[in-house]
Design a protein around this motif. Structure first.
Motif, PDB file in Angstrom:
ATOM      1  N   ASP A   1       0.893  -1.115  -0.002  1.00  0.00           N
ATOM      2  CA  ASP A   1       0.143   0.118   0.020  1.00  0.00           C
ATOM      3  C   ASP A   1       0.894   1.262   0.265  1.00  0.00           C
ATOM      4  OD1 ASP A   1      -2.283  -1.155  -0.313  1.00  0.00           O
ATOM      5  OD2 ASP A   1      -2.566  -1.459   2.550  1.00  0.00           O
ATOM      6  N   HIS A   2       2.153   1.392   0.682  1.00  0.00           N
ATOM      7  CA  HIS A   2       2.616   2.348   0.796  1.00  0.00           C
ATOM      8  C   HIS A   2       4.042   2.907  -0.428  1.00  0.00           C
ATOM      9  CE1 HIS A   2       6.087  -0.436   1.305  1.00  0.00           C
ATOM     10  NE2 HIS A   2       7.127   0.433   0.964  1.00  0.00           N
ATOM     11  N   ALA A   3       3.509   1.853  -1.397  1.00  0.00           N
ATOM     12  CA  ALA A   3       4.486   2.270  -2.556  1.00  0.00           C
ATOM     13  C   ALA A   3       4.325   3.331  -3.794  1.00  0.00           C
ATOM     14  CB  ALA A   3       4.962   0.612  -3.065  1.00  0.00           C
ATOM     15  N   ALA A   4       5.185   3.448  -4.666  1.00  0.00           N
ATOM     16  CA  ALA A   4       4.251   4.323  -5.986  1.00  0.00           C
ATOM     17  C   ALA A   4       4.784   3.411  -7.203  1.00  0.00           C
ATOM     18  CB  ALA A   4       4.884   5.603  -5.634  1.00  0.00           C
ATOM     19  N   VAL A   5       4.154   4.390  -8.230  1.00  0.00           N
ATOM     20  CA  VAL A   5       4.340   2.541  -9.196  1.00  0.00           C
ATOM     21  C   VAL A   5       4.162   3.814 -10.502  1.00  0.00           C
ATOM     22  CG1 VAL A   5       4.081   1.039 -10.468  1.00  0.00           C
ATOM     23  CG2 VAL A   5       3.575   1.194  -8.362  1.00  0.00           C
ATOM     24  N   ALA A   6       5.442   3.259 -11.729  1.00  0.00           N
ATOM     25  CA  ALA A   6       4.930   4.245 -12.675  1.00  0.00           C
ATOM     26  C   ALA A   6       5.519   3.335 -13.501  1.00  0.00           C
ATOM     27  CB  ALA A   6       6.352   5.447 -12.915  1.00  0.00           C
TER      28      ALA A   6
ATOM     29  N   VAL B   1      -4.124  -1.039 -11.048  1.00  0.00           N
ATOM     30  CA  VAL B   1      -4.538   0.038 -10.910  1.00  0.00           C
ATOM     31  C   VAL B   1      -5.957   0.361 -10.137  1.00  0.00           C
ATOM     32  CG1 VAL B   1      -6.247   1.269 -13.260  1.00  0.00           C
ATOM     33  CG2 VAL B   1      -4.248   0.413 -13.614  1.00  0.00           C
ATOM     34  N   ALA B   2      -6.978  -1.014 -10.637  1.00  0.00           N
ATOM     35  CA  ALA B   2      -8.042   0.000  -9.429  1.00  0.00           C
ATOM     36  C   ALA B   2      -7.692   0.106  -8.232  1.00  0.00           C
ATOM     37  CB  ALA B   2      -8.686  -1.954  -9.271  1.00  0.00           C
ATOM     38  N   ARG B   3      -6.429   0.019  -7.141  1.00  0.00           N
ATOM     39  CA  ARG B   3      -5.945  -0.863  -6.352  1.00  0.00           C
ATOM     40  C   ARG B   3      -5.892   0.709  -5.693  1.00  0.00           C
ATOM     41  NH1 ARG B   3      -1.321  -3.969  -4.656  1.00  0.00           N
ATOM     42  NH2 ARG B   3      -1.666  -3.159  -2.419  1.00  0.00           N
ATOM     43  N   SER B   4      -5.421   2.347  -6.749  1.00  0.00           N
ATOM     44  CA  SER B   4      -4.507   2.967  -6.801  1.00  0.00           C
ATOM     45  C   SER B   4      -4.684   4.485  -6.943  1.00  0.00           C
ATOM     46  CB  SER B   4      -3.110   2.535  -7.975  1.00  0.00           C
ATOM     47  OG  SER B   4      -2.553   1.819  -7.582  1.00  0.00           O
ATOM     48  N   ALA B   5      -4.145   5.380  -6.563  1.00  0.00           N
ATOM     49  CA  ALA B   5      -4.454   6.634  -6.701  1.00  0.00           C
ATOM     50  C   ALA B   5      -3.810   6.819  -8.007  1.00  0.00           C
ATOM     51  CB  ALA B   5      -4.099   7.522  -5.634  1.00  0.00           C
TER      52      ALA B   5
ATOM     53  N   GLY C   1       0.388  21.137  -6.081  1.00  0.00           N
ATOM     54  CA  GLY C   1      -0.284  20.894  -5.082  1.00  0.00           C
ATOM     55  C   GLY C   1      -1.811  20.304  -4.719  1.00  0.00           C
ATOM     56  N   GLY C   2      -1.860  20.223  -5.955  1.00  0.00           N
ATOM     57  CA  GLY C   2      -3.424  20.122  -5.684  1.00  0.00           C
ATOM     58  C   GLY C   2      -4.155  19.139  -6.188  1.00  0.00           C
ATOM     59  N   ALA C   3      -3.417  17.793  -6.320  1.00  0.00           N
ATOM     60  CA  ALA C   3      -3.569  16.556  -5.903  1.00  0.00           C
ATOM     61  C   ALA C   3      -3.098  15.924  -5.091  1.00  0.00           C
ATOM     62  CB  ALA C   3      -2.747  16.090  -7.433  1.00  0.00           C
ATOM     63  N   VAL C   4      -4.448  14.990  -4.595  1.00  0.00           N
ATOM     64  CA  VAL C   4      -4.185  14.210  -2.859  1.00  0.00           C
ATOM     65  C   VAL C   4      -3.583  13.150  -3.692  1.00  0.00           C
ATOM     66  CG1 VAL C   4      -5.294  12.615  -1.637  1.00  0.00           C
ATOM     67  CG2 VAL C   4      -6.904  15.286  -2.678  1.00  0.00           C
ATOM     68  N   VAL C   5      -2.984  13.191  -2.271  1.00  0.00           N
ATOM     69  CA  VAL C   5      -1.489  12.386  -2.328  1.00  0.00           C
ATOM     70  C   VAL C   5      -1.712  10.868  -1.045  1.00  0.00           C
ATOM     71  CG1 VAL C   5       0.503  11.237  -2.168  1.00  0.00           C
ATOM     72  CG2 VAL C   5      -0.031  13.222  -3.380  1.00  0.00           C
ATOM     73  N   PRO C   6      -2.092   9.958  -1.389  1.00  0.00           N
ATOM     74  CA  PRO C   6      -2.774   9.156  -0.354  1.00  0.00           C
ATOM     75  C   PRO C   6      -1.198   8.454   0.358  1.00  0.00           C
ATOM     76  CG  PRO C   6      -4.135   8.400  -2.141  1.00  0.00           C
ATOM     77  CD  PRO C   6      -3.597   9.690  -2.392  1.00  0.00           C
ATOM     78  N   THR C   7      -1.588   7.583   1.354  1.00  0.00           N
ATOM     79  CA  THR C   7      -0.660   7.151   1.765  1.00  0.00           C
ATOM     80  C   THR C   7      -1.299   5.688   1.912  1.00  0.00           C
ATOM     81  OG1 THR C   7      -0.283   8.126   4.025  1.00  0.00           O
ATOM     82  CG2 THR C   7       1.268   8.805   1.956  1.00  0.00           C
ATOM     83  N   ASP C   8      -2.235   5.592   2.355  1.00  0.00           N
ATOM     84  CA  ASP C   8      -3.407   4.014   2.309  1.00  0.00           C
ATOM     85  C   ASP C   8      -3.412   3.049   1.121  1.00  0.00           C
ATOM     86  OD1 ASP C   8      -5.086   5.584   1.329  1.00  0.00           O
ATOM     87  OD2 ASP C   8      -6.686   4.780   2.672  1.00  0.00           O
ATOM     88  N   ARG C   9      -2.729   3.630   0.382  1.00  0.00           N
ATOM     89  CA  ARG C   9      -3.111   2.644  -0.790  1.00  0.00           C
ATOM     90  C   ARG C   9      -1.521   3.105  -2.117  1.00  0.00           C
ATOM     91  NH1 ARG C   9      -7.647   6.340  -4.367  1.00  0.00           N
ATOM     92  NH2 ARG C   9      -7.483   7.430  -3.231  1.00  0.00           N
ATOM     93  N   PRO C  10      -1.661   2.326  -3.139  1.00  0.00           N
ATOM     94  CA  PRO C  10      -0.334   2.423  -3.935  1.00  0.00           C
ATOM     95  C   PRO C  10      -1.168   3.467  -5.177  1.00  0.00           C
ATOM     96  CG  PRO C  10      -0.903   0.171  -3.924  1.00  0.00           C
ATOM     97  CD  PRO C  10      -2.245   1.017  -3.409  1.00  0.00           C
ATOM     98  N   ARG C  11       0.206   4.757  -5.088  1.00  0.00           N
ATOM     99  CA  ARG C  11      -0.302   5.516  -6.361  1.00  0.00           C
ATOM    100  C   ARG C  11       0.486   5.448  -7.537  1.00  0.00           C
ATOM    101  NH1 ARG C  11       1.082   5.136  -1.683  1.00  0.00           N
ATOM    102  NH2 ARG C  11       2.957   5.845  -1.519  1.00  0.00           N
ATOM    103  N   PHE C  12       0.050   5.251  -8.609  1.00  0.00           N
ATOM    104  CA  PHE C  12       0.370   4.888  -9.942  1.00  0.00           C
ATOM    105  C   PHE C  12       0.197   6.273 -10.776  1.00  0.00           C
ATOM    106  CE2 PHE C  12      -0.990   2.946 -14.141  1.00  0.00           C
ATOM    107  CZ  PHE C  12      -0.277   2.827 -14.141  1.00  0.00           C
ATOM    108  N   PHE C  13       1.498   6.463 -10.775  1.00  0.00           N
ATOM    109  CA  PHE C  13       1.714   7.649 -12.520  1.00  0.00           C
ATOM    110  C   PHE C  13       1.828   6.439 -13.784  1.00  0.00           C
ATOM    111  CE2 PHE C  13       4.946   9.736 -14.918  1.00  0.00           C
ATOM    112  CZ  PHE C  13       3.920  10.827 -15.209  1.00  0.00           C
ATOM    113  N   LYS C  14       1.174   6.953 -14.722  1.00  0.00           N
ATOM    114  CA  LYS C  14       1.481   6.258 -16.303  1.00  0.00           C
ATOM    115  C   LYS C  14       1.881   7.854 -17.293  1.00  0.00           C
ATOM    116  CE  LYS C  14       1.156   4.379 -19.565  1.00  0.00           C
ATOM    117  NZ  LYS C  14       2.572   3.560 -19.943  1.00  0.00           N
ATOM    118  N   GLY C  15       2.884   7.235 -17.466  1.00  0.00           N
ATOM    119  CA  GLY C  15       3.621   8.516 -18.776  1.00  0.00           C
ATOM    120  C   GLY C  15       3.474   7.873 -19.853  1.00  0.00           C
TER     121      GLY C  15
END
Length: 314
Positions: free
Chosen positions: A203-208, A225-229, A269-283
């Motif tokens: 949950d604490h991980a960030a993925v790109a 994708v479904a789990r992530s911000a 600074g306008g985006a919410v960044v939770p830490t209770d689920r993964p954060r997924f960035f797609k470029g």
């Protein structure tokens, strides 16, 4: 007129700064023009134009799948930079060197904000030029101490491990299951199907994921994708080209109403960044990024003269 050929020698930190500067100055990535794709006998031609008041530019890239068998790069390209007010060409840059710098820098811009402060273990899928670029860029913004390389072939993986060890990292080759112990996961491959089980990512991980701009190709599964911000360069580009998200939408892993925060919102600074689920960035890569980095490269060259009446940055 013979145009000067500029070397692409910005540091990863300078490239990150160039991208962040244009976003902080108000650039809206949603307004970026779409990439033009043209099928040709050898593969695909890509055309990526962008413009600001200060500069304009266009990247022409080719994707030739048969080139590696010939001992040639799979991706080719050139970048033409123009003066914004006059549209006079001012420099040529190696398009592949530019892409190899700006793509990891974009990921670094995102992950420096999406990673938890103590993130130290990077699991990196791929062992090609983008993998090296991403390692260098992330080291410029994150205090990494450990690297796990996951690649199809042992020799390239071992070479990247050796490179990382020379930089002082605890590095080793691994398997996709390594994501279960990752703080950061970066996918920069030519894969067309998911590389790992999305349930395994902490949950604490960030993925790109940055390896594809095709609607039918993806590096991560719908579970992740479904789990992530979710974060993207621009919603407009992602919904045209980001297979990782578009396939998840078609599979109904996520709803069309799913929130996609863009890179400007993240940087400003306008985006919410939770830490209770993964954060997924797609470029997927956008033309404004090439222009920002090319302009920064030009302004650091001996060719550039500051104008008194035109902003000097993108």
């Amino acid at each position: 007129m013979t145009l000067p050929q500029l070397a692409v020698d910005l540091t990863p930190a300078q490239a990150v700064e160039a991208l962040e500067s244009v976003l902080l100055a108000g650039l809206d990535p949603e307004e970026g023009p779409p990439r033009s794709n043209l099928a040709v006998p050898a593969g695909e031609l890509l055309l990526m134009p962008a413009a600001t008041a200060a500069y304009a530019g266009v990247k022409i890239a080719g994707v030739a799948p048969a080139n590696p068998a010939r001992g040639l790069p799979r991706v080719t390209g050139s970048y033409l930079l123009l003066d914004g007010p006059t549209l006079q060409p001012v420099a040529l840059l190696d398009g592949i060197a530019l892409t190899s710098l700006r793509t990891p820098a974009v990921t670094a811009v995102a992950l420096r904000r999406l990673a938890v402060p103590e993130a130290a273990h990077l699991v990196l899928f791929g062992a090609g030029p983008q993998a090296y670029g991403h390692l260098d860029a992330l080291l410029a913004v994150r205090p990494l101490t450990r690297l796990t390389v996951v690649a199809r072939r042992a020799a390239p993986a071992a070479a990247l491990v050796g490179y990382a060890r020379a930089l002082g990292l605890d590095a080793a080759a691994g398997t996709p299951e390594a994501v279960s112990g990752a703080d950061l996961v970066v996918c920069c491959t030519t894969a067309r199907t998911p590389l790992f089980d999305g349930r395994a990512v902490p949950d604490h991980a960030a993925v790109a994921a940055v390896g594809s701009h095709e609607p039918v190709a993806r590096e991560v599964d719908g579970v992740l994708v479904a789990r992530s911000a979710l974060y993207v360069e621009a919603r407009s580009a992602a919904l045209r080209e980001a297979g990782d998200l578009m396939i998840a939408l078609r599979e109904r892993s996520i709803a069309e109403s799913a929130r996609l925060a863009n890179l400007s919102e993240l940087v400003n600074g306008g985006a919410v960044v939770p830490t209770d689920r993964p954060r997924f960035f797609k470029g997927v890569g956008m033309a404004w990024q090439d222009l920002a980095v090319a302009a920064a490269q030009y302004e650091r060259s001996g060719l550039y003269t500051v104008r008194s009446n035109v902003p000097s940055s993108t």
